[in-house]
Design an enzyme around this catalytic site. Structure first.
Site, PDB file in Angstrom:
ATOM      1  N   HIS A  20      11.809  -7.108  -1.800  1.00 53.55           N
ATOM      2  CA  HIS A  20      10.797  -6.860  -2.838  1.00 53.55           C
ATOM      3  C   HIS A  20       9.452  -6.639  -2.162  1.00 53.55           C
ATOM      4  O   HIS A  20       8.659  -7.562  -1.994  1.00 53.55           O
ATOM      5  CB  HIS A  20      10.740  -8.049  -3.807  1.00 53.55           C
ATOM      6  CG  HIS A  20       9.875  -7.806  -5.013  1.00 53.55           C
ATOM      7  ND1 HIS A  20      10.066  -8.467  -6.204  1.00 53.55           N
ATOM      8  CD2 HIS A  20       8.797  -6.992  -5.213  1.00 53.55           C
ATOM      9  CE1 HIS A  20       9.155  -8.071  -7.080  1.00 53.55           C
ATOM     10  NE2 HIS A  20       8.364  -7.180  -6.491  1.00 53.55           N
ATOM     11  N   HIS A  22       6.465  -3.374  -2.172  1.00 53.90           N
ATOM     12  CA  HIS A  22       6.007  -2.042  -2.580  1.00 53.90           C
ATOM     13  C   HIS A  22       5.231  -1.443  -1.414  1.00 53.90           C
ATOM     14  O   HIS A  22       4.215  -2.012  -0.994  1.00 53.90           O
ATOM     15  CB  HIS A  22       5.108  -2.143  -3.812  1.00 53.90           C
ATOM     16  CG  HIS A  22       5.776  -2.780  -4.984  1.00 53.90           C
ATOM     17  ND1 HIS A  22       6.435  -2.049  -5.949  1.00 53.90           N
ATOM     18  CD2 HIS A  22       5.917  -4.086  -5.341  1.00 53.90           C
ATOM     19  CE1 HIS A  22       6.937  -2.877  -6.854  1.00 53.90           C
ATOM     20  NE2 HIS A  22       6.635  -4.123  -6.507  1.00 53.90           N
ATOM     21  N   HIS A 200      11.933  -5.007 -12.290  1.00 57.25           N
ATOM     22  CA  HIS A 200      11.017  -6.120 -12.492  1.00 57.25           C
ATOM     23  C   HIS A 200      11.224  -6.641 -13.914  1.00 57.25           C
ATOM     24  O   HIS A 200      11.220  -5.863 -14.874  1.00 57.25           O
ATOM     25  CB  HIS A 200       9.571  -5.663 -12.342  1.00 57.25           C
ATOM     26  CG  HIS A 200       9.152  -5.377 -10.929  1.00 57.25           C
ATOM     27  ND1 HIS A 200       9.907  -4.633 -10.060  1.00 57.25           N
ATOM     28  CD2 HIS A 200       8.029  -5.756 -10.239  1.00 57.25           C
ATOM     29  CE1 HIS A 200       9.273  -4.547  -8.892  1.00 57.25           C
ATOM     30  NE2 HIS A 200       8.134  -5.224  -8.981  1.00 57.25           N
ATOM     31  N   GLU A 203       8.351 -11.560 -15.141  1.00 50.16           N
ATOM     32  CA  GLU A 203       7.161 -11.937 -14.363  1.00 50.16           C
ATOM     33  C   GLU A 203       6.095 -12.351 -15.382  1.00 50.16           C
ATOM     34  O   GLU A 203       5.827 -13.535 -15.563  1.00 50.16           O
ATOM     35  CB  GLU A 203       6.688 -10.769 -13.505  1.00 50.16           C
ATOM     36  CG  GLU A 203       5.424 -11.065 -12.703  1.00 50.16           C
ATOM     37  CD  GLU A 203       4.867  -9.824 -12.002  1.00 50.16           C
ATOM     38  OE1 GLU A 203       3.993 -10.003 -11.141  1.00 50.16           O
ATOM     39  OE2 GLU A 203       5.277  -8.687 -12.330  1.00 50.16           O
ATOM     40  N   ASP A 281       5.996  -8.742  -1.992  1.00 48.85           N
ATOM     41  CA  ASP A 281       5.529  -7.926  -3.111  1.00 48.85           C
ATOM     42  C   ASP A 281       4.515  -6.870  -2.656  1.00 48.85           C
ATOM     43  O   ASP A 281       4.901  -5.776  -2.265  1.00 48.85           O
ATOM     44  CB  ASP A 281       4.949  -8.823  -4.208  1.00 48.85           C
ATOM     45  CG  ASP A 281       4.920  -8.151  -5.578  1.00 48.85           C
ATOM     46  OD1 ASP A 281       5.343  -6.991  -5.687  1.00 48.85           O
ATOM     47  OD2 ASP A 281       4.477  -8.792  -6.545  1.00 48.85           O
ATOM     48  N   ASP A 282       3.234  -7.185  -2.719  1.00 51.92           N
ATOM     49  CA  ASP A 282       2.149  -6.280  -2.299  1.00 51.92           C
ATOM     50  C   ASP A 282       1.263  -7.045  -1.318  1.00 51.92           C
ATOM     51  O   ASP A 282       0.159  -7.490  -1.667  1.00 51.92           O
ATOM     52  CB  ASP A 282       1.335  -5.818  -3.508  1.00 51.92           C
ATOM     53  CG  ASP A 282       2.182  -5.059  -4.515  1.00 51.92           C
ATOM     54  OD1 ASP A 282       2.396  -3.855  -4.301  1.00 51.92           O
ATOM     55  OD2 ASP A 282       2.633  -5.681  -5.500  1.00 51.92           O
TER      56      ASP A 282
END
Length: 354
Positions: A20, A22, A200, A203, A281-282
């Site tokens: 996961h 991006h 996703h 969340e 994630d980011d």
């Protein structure tokens, strides 16, 4: 609570799979400014420090606003290549052995960047990374859920000439008001094409979104999924069906899903038998790559060496890998945890401040 030093060292060194992340979310401010200069793109911030200071998000949407602004500097294959290599170097340093990288083509094609520029730039970097870093990887094309399903369908069709360069599709962007069923047709089409399916869910959206992603979109993994903890029957189902959750603790903290990681449900989910996995994630925006997410989780929660072994194993078990390669990675993980002395449980080696 403070993690035991021996365990901290082991979780840094354990082999991991990142499922996961991006790729656009790995753009560090320094790289954004270099690309802006190279491409003559005017930014709203005078310098790197001002941009970094703007990373004060209050929710998912406030993050997405700056995320899309940062992506505006990506225009050429070289830009996507450089961004991807930056990520690979950081991930390899954290002992990530395999990564399944999300990319958002709609973010770029809407700006006139060709689909091939996006995919080829990322894929060429990953091919080089396999040689230079022994870094295994694949790509997952994500649809932006705040856009229409028609746009997603058109994006999938536009990507088909590059079908050999990505293994699956996902669903990301703003969850509120964009339920999984909105994308039922495009996920059915992707399934017909033999692509892996992830989304996703859970969340900021309710637990029902997790259920709908499984039942309507037929996904194989749930990205985030932390709100599943609110539905006991759903937790039991996730455990029974071995549906992996790709959990991103620092993201959850930064976006105020769980402002205090001591309240994060990952340990409860793990203890309930859910295939929890940890990811970044980011990372450029949330202040932490893989090891930072692992360390923060073990600092905040009563996770021990057995949990660490399980989390590392789960990450490879949930990966979209050929059986032989998956077995090799799992053997590597098991050897690592059996060959090095196990540290005592974190609960026995913590200091608590109140």
């Amino acid at each position: 609570m403070t993690i035991d030093a021996a365990l901290a060292d082991k979780i840094r060194r354990t082999p991991k799979a990142e499922l996961h992340v991006h790729i656009e979310g790995t753009l560090e401010p320094e790289r954004i400014f270099r690309l802006a200069q190279r491409n003559n793109v005017k930014l709203a911030y005078p310098d790197v420090e001002a941009l970094r200071a703007a990373y004060a998000f209050t929710d998912l949407q406030s993050f997405l606003d700056i995320y899309y602004a940062g992506a505006s500097v990506l225009l050429t294959e070289e830009d996507f290549f450089d961004m991807t290599m930056d990520y690979v170097k950081r991930a390899a340093a954290d002992n990530v052995r395999h990564a399944e990288i999300f990319f958002d083509p709609q973010t770029h094609t809407a700006r006139g960047v060709p689909m091939g520029t996006v995919i080829d730039g990322i894929a060429d970097a990953l091919a080089q990374a396999r040689t230079e870093y022994d870094f295994s990887s694949s790509m997952i094309l994500c649809f932006l859920r705040h856009l229409s399903e028609e746009d997603a369908l058109a994006t999938l069709e536009a990507a088909l000439p590059y079908r050999d360069r990505f293994v699956g599709v996902g669903l990301d962007s703003s969850e509120r008001g964009n339920p999984p069923e909105k994308f039922a047709r495009v996920f059915a089409r992707a399934k017909e094409l033999g692509l892996h399916l992830v989304a996703h869910a859970g969340e900021e959206g309710p637990p029902q979104y997790v259920t709908d992603a499984l039942d309507i979109l037929k996904v194989e993994r749930i990205d985030h999924g932390v709100r599943a903890i609110e539905d006991e029957a759903l937790v039991q189902r996730l455990a029974r069906e071995r549906v992996a959750l790709t959990v991103c603790p620092l993201s959850n903290q930064k976006l105020m899903v769980h402002p205090d990681l001591r309240d994060h449900p990952m340990k409860r989910l793990l203890d309930a038998g859910v295939a929890v996995t940890l990811h970044s994630d980011d990372p450029a925006y949330f202040g932490g790559y893989m090891n930072a997410n692992w360390e923060a989780s073990f600092d905040a929660l009563p996770l021990d060496a057995a949990d660490a072994h399980k989390l590392a194993r789960n990450s490879f078990e949930a990966a979209f890998l050929p059986d032989v390669q998956k077995a090799e990675f799992l053997a590597e993980v098991d050897h690592f945890w059996s060959a090095t002395p196990a540290s005592p449980p974190a609960t026995a080696n913590v200091t608590t401040t109140t």
